[in-house]
Design a protein around this motif. Structure first.
Motif, PDB file in Angstrom:
ATOM      1  N   SER C  49       2.094 -33.087   8.522  1.00 37.63           N
ATOM      2  CA  SER C  49       0.723 -33.338   8.080  1.00 37.63           C
ATOM      3  C   SER C  49       0.063 -32.061   7.574  1.00 37.63           C
ATOM      4  CB  SER C  49      -0.086 -33.943   9.236  1.00 37.63           C
ATOM      5  OG  SER C  49      -0.266 -32.983  10.254  1.00 37.63           O
ATOM      6  N   PHE C  50       0.695 -30.898   7.821  1.00 39.74           N
ATOM      7  CA  PHE C  50       0.173 -29.634   7.304  1.00 39.74           C
ATOM      8  C   PHE C  50       0.909 -29.184   6.044  1.00 39.74           C
ATOM      9  CE2 PHE C  50      -0.788 -29.545  11.864  1.00 39.74           C
ATOM     10  CZ  PHE C  50      -2.163 -29.349  11.804  1.00 39.74           C
ATOM     11  N   GLY C  51       1.705 -30.107   5.451  1.00 37.25           N
ATOM     12  CA  GLY C  51       2.509 -29.687   4.310  1.00 37.25           C
ATOM     13  C   GLY C  51       2.020 -30.278   2.988  1.00 37.25           C
ATOM     14  N   TRP C  52       2.788 -29.957   1.934  1.00 35.24           N
ATOM     15  CA  TRP C  52       2.495 -30.496   0.616  1.00 35.24           C
ATOM     16  C   TRP C  52       3.478 -31.618   0.306  1.00 35.24           C
ATOM     17  CZ3 TRP C  52      -1.746 -28.614  -1.752  1.00 35.24           C
ATOM     18  CH2 TRP C  52      -2.210 -27.349  -1.340  1.00 35.24           C
ATOM     19  N   PRO C  53       3.070 -32.566  -0.537  1.00 35.71           N
ATOM     20  CA  PRO C  53       4.043 -33.603  -0.914  1.00 35.71           C
ATOM     21  C   PRO C  53       5.142 -33.011  -1.786  1.00 35.71           C
ATOM     22  CG  PRO C  53       1.985 -33.868  -2.126  1.00 35.71           C
ATOM     23  CD  PRO C  53       1.749 -32.793  -1.121  1.00 35.71           C
ATOM     24  N   GLY C  54       6.331 -33.597  -1.680  1.00 37.13           N
ATOM     25  CA  GLY C  54       7.421 -33.153  -2.536  1.00 37.13           C
ATOM     26  C   GLY C  54       7.205 -33.652  -3.958  1.00 37.13           C
ATOM     27  N   ARG C  55       8.027 -33.137  -4.873  1.00 38.21           N
ATOM     28  CA  ARG C  55       7.818 -33.489  -6.272  1.00 38.21           C
ATOM     29  C   ARG C  55       8.113 -34.978  -6.518  1.00 38.21           C
ATOM     30  NH1 ARG C  55      10.238 -28.777  -9.447  1.00 38.21           N
ATOM     31  NH2 ARG C  55       8.716 -27.557  -8.326  1.00 38.21           N
ATOM     32  N   GLY C  57       8.114 -37.547  -4.108  1.00 43.50           N
ATOM     33  CA  GLY C  57       7.884 -38.133  -2.794  1.00 43.50           C
ATOM     34  C   GLY C  57       8.425 -37.211  -1.722  1.00 43.50           C
ATOM     35  N   GLY C  58       8.300 -37.635  -0.482  1.00 41.05           N
ATOM     36  CA  GLY C  58       8.779 -36.816   0.629  1.00 41.05           C
ATOM     37  C   GLY C  58       7.928 -35.579   0.814  1.00 41.05           C
ATOM     38  N   PHE C  59       8.552 -34.556   1.411  1.00 37.89           N
ATOM     39  CA  PHE C  59       7.816 -33.330   1.682  1.00 37.89           C
ATOM     40  C   PHE C  59       8.376 -32.207   0.845  1.00 37.89           C
ATOM     41  CE2 PHE C  59       8.296 -35.512   5.863  1.00 37.89           C
ATOM     42  CZ  PHE C  59       6.996 -35.971   5.937  1.00 37.89           C
ATOM     43  N   SER C  60       7.505 -31.243   0.506  1.00 36.93           N
ATOM     44  CA  SER C  60       8.100 -29.988   0.077  1.00 36.93           C
ATOM     45  C   SER C  60       8.279 -29.163   1.343  1.00 36.93           C
ATOM     46  CB  SER C  60       7.247 -29.272  -0.962  1.00 36.93           C
ATOM     47  OG  SER C  60       5.934 -29.246  -0.640  1.00 36.93           O
ATOM     48  N   PRO C  61       9.251 -28.269   1.342  1.00 36.68           N
ATOM     49  CA  PRO C  61       9.570 -27.563   2.591  1.00 36.68           C
ATOM     50  C   PRO C  61       8.384 -26.765   3.113  1.00 36.68           C
ATOM     51  CG  PRO C  61      10.771 -26.663   0.708  1.00 36.68           C
ATOM     52  CD  PRO C  61      10.104 -27.899   0.227  1.00 36.68           C
ATOM     53  N   HIS C  71       8.799 -17.493   3.398  1.00 37.63           N
ATOM     54  CA  HIS C  71       7.523 -18.028   2.910  1.00 37.63           C
ATOM     55  C   HIS C  71       7.110 -19.194   3.777  1.00 37.63           C
ATOM     56  CE1 HIS C  71       7.784 -15.774  -0.909  1.00 37.63           C
ATOM     57  NE2 HIS C  71       9.084 -15.892  -0.665  1.00 37.63           N
ATOM     58  N   PHE C  72       5.853 -19.206   4.138  1.00 36.20           N
ATOM     59  CA  PHE C  72       5.334 -20.347   4.885  1.00 36.20           C
ATOM     60  C   PHE C  72       4.321 -21.061   4.023  1.00 36.20           C
ATOM     61  CE2 PHE C  72       6.946 -17.444   7.993  1.00 36.20           C
ATOM     62  CZ  PHE C  72       7.625 -18.290   8.855  1.00 36.20           C
ATOM     63  N   ASP C  73       4.443 -22.371   3.987  1.00 32.27           N
ATOM     64  CA  ASP C  73       3.655 -23.127   3.029  1.00 32.27           C
ATOM     65  C   ASP C  73       2.835 -24.199   3.727  1.00 32.27           C
ATOM     66  OD1 ASP C  73       2.771 -23.448   0.554  1.00 32.27           O
ATOM     67  OD2 ASP C  73       4.545 -24.463  -0.241  1.00 32.27           O
ATOM     68  N   PHE C  74       2.008 -23.760   4.668  1.00 36.65           N
ATOM     69  CA  PHE C  74       1.177 -24.733   5.396  1.00 36.65           C
ATOM     70  C   PHE C  74      -0.158 -24.901   4.692  1.00 36.65           C
ATOM     71  CE2 PHE C  74       4.214 -23.468   8.499  1.00 36.65           C
ATOM     72  CZ  PHE C  74       4.357 -24.568   9.332  1.00 36.65           C
TER      73      PHE C  74
END
Lengths: 257, 361, 312
Positions: C49-55, C57-61, C71-74
């Motif tokens: 829930s602290f992430g970005w959507p993947g291109r 669908g799903g999650f981006s890492p 790299h942290f991407d929160f």
């Protein structure tokens, strides 16, 4: 007296509220109309349709397989959890066991969906079974725990006292006395699994249907009294199942209540 | 050598010390009772002997063998539980056969011995019943038959009569005495009921706060309590606080405030100036309208404050000088006379100095 | 024989290696299974829930490693959106409203019935209770579908109501696919969850209490409010929890009966996962829903403890 009459009337209304909708479902399964909501004379047509609906029968078969596997596994896990919690006065395990009951179905559904997708697990019968086991454990654990709580702890001590090893004490005393609870827990798990829609909806994937999923599709897409027919048959079979259990193993039902 | 020996056993639960350095020797064939109020540690001590629990310190020996760590199934010691703990899913016969099955006795022999055991407890023909179909007294008998069938060395009984009603309890007391004499097995009996303890036992161990505070035959414990607790817990006892003024041999003179100097006897060494209580049982107190005191008798006067008619006896509460109350007991043995005194009557009280025991505080 | 004062080993109460093995044999399997199939998925959701959507669908890492290091991407963006876009706040409030109303209606509907069953003669109690449970055995979706039939535009109920409305010159209403339909559905599927704990509580009341109250001059009415009801509070709390939590996260009922007007937060979560494919946003939505549900359970547990203190 008037107050008493009002109380009975309110209770009667509540019973009516519980039964009228189901009676209507059953009634319309015999309706000749194509629409599930209009009465147009008696027919058994929809039951014939149902018997030849391969997709529906396959879905029912899937449901039974899933419920059998899930309730069996959940019975083992749930019984172990109840025994461990009681014997070792654990704190974390009961919280984990009961947590699925107080988290919304939808969260369990989507989180398992995400979990399976991230692990590249193909959604299907197996993923549904695993999902069902995880929410069924709680039901078994609750029923078995309450049975355990009602058991006199001196019974096992008496067995040890009279020469039984810990194992013998478990097999000869604890397990037989727990058996109705374990059976009831398993039955409850079975009914919860076969009834589940939400979690199945998210974990079944595109190719797999269960009976609730199939009913859902029919309700959403093209509702015909075939839904009523399958509903009626489902209700009848549950009723027969429960009645036969109450004849064969009345104690099991008591454990469920 | 004693059959059962407990050496300095201590059992703690957190900060609570349930059993505190208890040492005890119980002889073969003895009917021994642990008596005390609830929470005194008597059941914990019993569980240490049974093996359901192990002491934090100390040893338990049976026939000279250390059984402190022996699990319960390998001790020749059986227990009668307060709830009887009959296995509800087994018939009476199966319950009684349980110890023999565990010992892998041959089937034929089991059948014979179970039938024999059920006959001994007057339950012949009840073997096929389930425990829940029996009355309280019958359950009790099944529990006894089950615990005695393989002849244990010691039988532990944890308040076995507590669940029975009064009449049945008295009947079962008699049966227990007869049974114990018959089988000759050592009984260790736990109860909080002093009447039961006095009636049943060869010897009583009075427990309080995890310790055995007095050990002895029932009459010795009753007649010669060594502490205020024992005097108070077993039977009723008048307790008057006072200070030792003079001592000649076993005879003391006590100064009791408001009542002056009273004679008493001591069974333990006493020092002049020591404070303690004078204990005298109500049935040792003579009560009459007028008493000419015999030599060596303590004599007091008072007014009837209250009376408790119990049928066979009447308990009179007499108010002494200074408002102190003293109980006296009078059997209603005179034919045709219902009451000897009324509230407000002036009475004389007297007791022999030997009946008044000085107890240390 | 010398007496050792040291503490002996305790085969029953402390952990020998065999006892430790037994402990793990018992608790290990359920613990492991639930850790993998409940705890970890839930934690993944919380993290996601602290992430970005993947291109696609799903999650981006959430984190990755490249030549430049870790790299942290929160992001708190998902939560910020929920709390700033009125749409979602309104949805949560509406779901809370539905859940509260369902609980209220269930309480009102269940109480008289539970009372009647609890005060019935012992022989009848089980039968009356069975009558409550039997409808419960029918499939969940069938129970919802029943209301589709009852509230459908072709059904007698709708036609009757609309005929009356027509006479008054009011435009015809559609009972189905409305908040009303959602309410009916929610109350219907939840009612037994209120009846059973209430009955279990009421059945334990000592009838002598009521007789004592009447004997001491209480009217039937004040008997109820001063004796029966206060004593039943633990049952009410248990029932309310069992009704409120599932109603709050309801998905099937609004999906089938609600149409677009009766949408609840559960439907939005489903859309985020299966249609919009914005998983992180859906994860944030479901985490907030779960927090609300756990909060309700917590309040109930707290209230139950207080109730037990107050009424012994």
């Amino acid at each position: 007296m008037a107050r008493r009459a009002a109380l009975y009337a309110a209770a009667l209304v509540a019973y009516a509220f519980l039964y009228v909708p189901l009676v209507i479902v059953v009634l319309f399964s015999f309706s000749a109309s194509h629409l599930g909501t209009r009465w147009a004379g008696f027919t058994l047509h929809w039951y014939r349709v149902l018997l030849h609906d391969a997709a529906m029968l396959h879905a029912a078969w899937n449901s039974v397989i899933i419920a059998l596997a899930a309730s069996l596994a959940a019975t083992v896990f749930g019984t172990l959890a109840a025994l461990a919690t009681r014997k070792y006065r654990l704190r974390f395990l009961p919280v984990l066991v009961l947590a699925p009951l107080s988290t919304p179905d939808i969260l369990q559904g989507v989180s398992l969906l995400v979990f399976f997708v991230l692990l590249n697990v193909t959604l299907g019968l197996k993923s549904v079974m695993l999902a069902h086991i995880s929410f069924c454990i709680a039901y078994v654990a609750i029923v078995v725990s309450s049975r355990l709580a009602g058991m006199d702890p001196s019974l096992v001590e008496a067995a040890r006292d009279l020469g039984a090893s810990p194992w013998k004490g478990f097999w000869l005393i604890t397990l037989p006395l727990l058996a109705p609870g374990i059976m009831a827990g398993g039955l409850l798990a079975f009914t919860m699994s076969i009834d589940d829609f939400v979690i199945t909806f998210f974990t079944a994937g595109a190719g797999t249907t269960t009976l609730p999923l199939r009913i859902y599709t029919m309700i959403k897409v093209a509702v015909t009294p075939e839904v009523n027919a399958v509903s009626t048959l489902l209700m009848a079979s549950t009723l027969v199942l429960v009645l036969s259990i109450s004849k064969l193993a009345p104690q099991a039902l008591k454990g469920m209540g | 050598m004693a059959l059962l020996e407990i050496r300095k056993a201590t059992r703690r639960f957190g900060h609570f010390v349930a059993v505190r350095e208890v040492s005890l020797e119980i002889e073969a064939g003895e009917f021994f009772t642990l008596l005390g109020p609830s929470g005194c540690g008597k059941t914990t001590l019993l569980r240490l002997i049974a093996g359901f629990d192990t002491p934090d310190e100390g040893r338990i020996l049976l026939d000279g063998c250390d059984i402190t760590l022996t699990p319960p199934e390998r001790r020749p010691v059986h227990t009668i539980f307060q709830s009887y703990a009959l296995f509800p899913h087994m018939t009476v016969a199966d319950n009684v056969a349980f110890p023999l099955r565990m010992a892998r006795v041959a089937h034929g022999e089991i059948r014979v011995r179970v039938a024999q055991a059920l006959r001994e407890v007057q339950l012949a023909g009840m073997g096929e019943r389930l425990p829940q179909e029996l009355s309280g007294g019958q359950k009790q008998r099944v529990a006894i038959a089950r615990a005695l069938i393989d002849r244990p060395r010691v039988l532990l009984l944890d308040e076995p009569l507590a669940a029975l009603d009064l009449k049945l309890r008295e009947q079962m007391q008699l049966e227990l005495i007869t049974l114990q004499r018959l089988v000759g097995i050592t009984f260790v009996y736990v109860t909080h009921d002093q009447g039961e303890a006095l009636a049943l036992s060869h010897r009583i161990g009075v427990m309080n706060a995890g310790r055995i505070v007095q050990l002895g035959a029932p009459d010795a414990v009753y007649e010669f309590p060594q502490t205020r607790f024992v005097a108070d817990f077993i039977g009723t006892c008048n307790l008057l606080e006072g200070t030792v003024r003079r001592q000649t041999g076993a005879r003391l003179t006590l100064e009791v405030s408001g009542l002056g100097e009273l004679a008493a006897s001591a069974r333990t060494p006493v020092q002049v100036g020591e404070r303690g209580v004078l204990a005298v049982r109500p049935e040792k107190v003579r009560i009459a309208a007028q008493i000419v005191p015999a030599p060596g008798e303590v004599h007091l006067q008072g007014v009837i404050h209250d009376q408790l008619y119990l049928g066979d006896v009447t308990v009179y509460k007499v108010e002494l000088a200074g408002g102190r109350l003293l109980e006296a007991l009078l059997p209603n043995s005179a034919a045709g006379v219902v009451k000897f005194f009324e509230v407000g009557d002036h009475v004389d009280l007297a007791w022999r100095a030997e009946a008044a025991l000085f107890l240390h505080d | 024989m010398s007496i050792s004062r040291g503490a002996p080993k305790r085969p029953f109460s402390s952990m020998t290696s065999r006892a430790r093995l037994a402990r793990w044999a018992l608790s290990g399997p359920p613990l492991t299974f639930l850790a993998i199939f409940f705890l970890i998925p839930t934690l993944i959701m919380a993290l996601a829930s602290f992430g970005w959507p993947g291109r696609e669908g799903g999650f981006s890492p959430l984190w990755y490693h490249d030549a430049a290091g870790w790299h942290f991407d929160f992001t708190l963006g998902n939560y910020r959106d929920i709390f700033t876009l009125r749409l979602f706040l309104v949805l949560y409030l509406r779901s809370l409203g539905y859940a509260l109303a369902t609980t209220g209606f269930c309480l009102v509907g269940a109480y008289p019935l539970s009372l009647v069953i609890a005060r019935a003669r012992v022989g009848y109690r089980n039968l009356l209770l069975l009558l409550v449970i039997v409808p419960f055995w029918s499939n969940f979706l069938i129970r919802i579908y029943a209301w589709m039939i009852i509230l459908g535009p072709q059904a007698a109920l709708s036609r009757g109501i609309n005929a009356v409305l027509g006479l008054c010159g009011i435009r015809a209403v559609n009972l189905l696919f409305s908040p009303f339909a959602v309410m009916m559905g929610l109350v219907y599927v939840s009612l037994p969850f209120m009846i059973l704990p209430l009955y279990a509580n009421l059945e334990k009341h000592d009838p002598a209490l009521l007789e004592a109250a009447r004997d001491l001059g209480a009217s039937a009415w004040s008997c109820f409010w001063r004796v029966t009801f206060p004593l039943s509070v633990p049952g009410v709390i248990a029932g309310a929890t069992l009704v409120f939590v599932p109603a709050l996260g309801a998905f099937a009922v609004p999906d089938i009966l609600g149409g677009t007007r009766g949408i609840m937060i559960g439907n939005v979560i489903e859309m985020e996962f299966l249609q919009a494919r914005d998983w992180p946003f859906g994860a944030a939505l479901s985490i907030i829903l779960t927090i609300l549900a756990l909060g309700a359970t917590g309040i109930a547990a707290w209230a139950a403890r207080r109730g037990i203190k107050a009424y012994g």
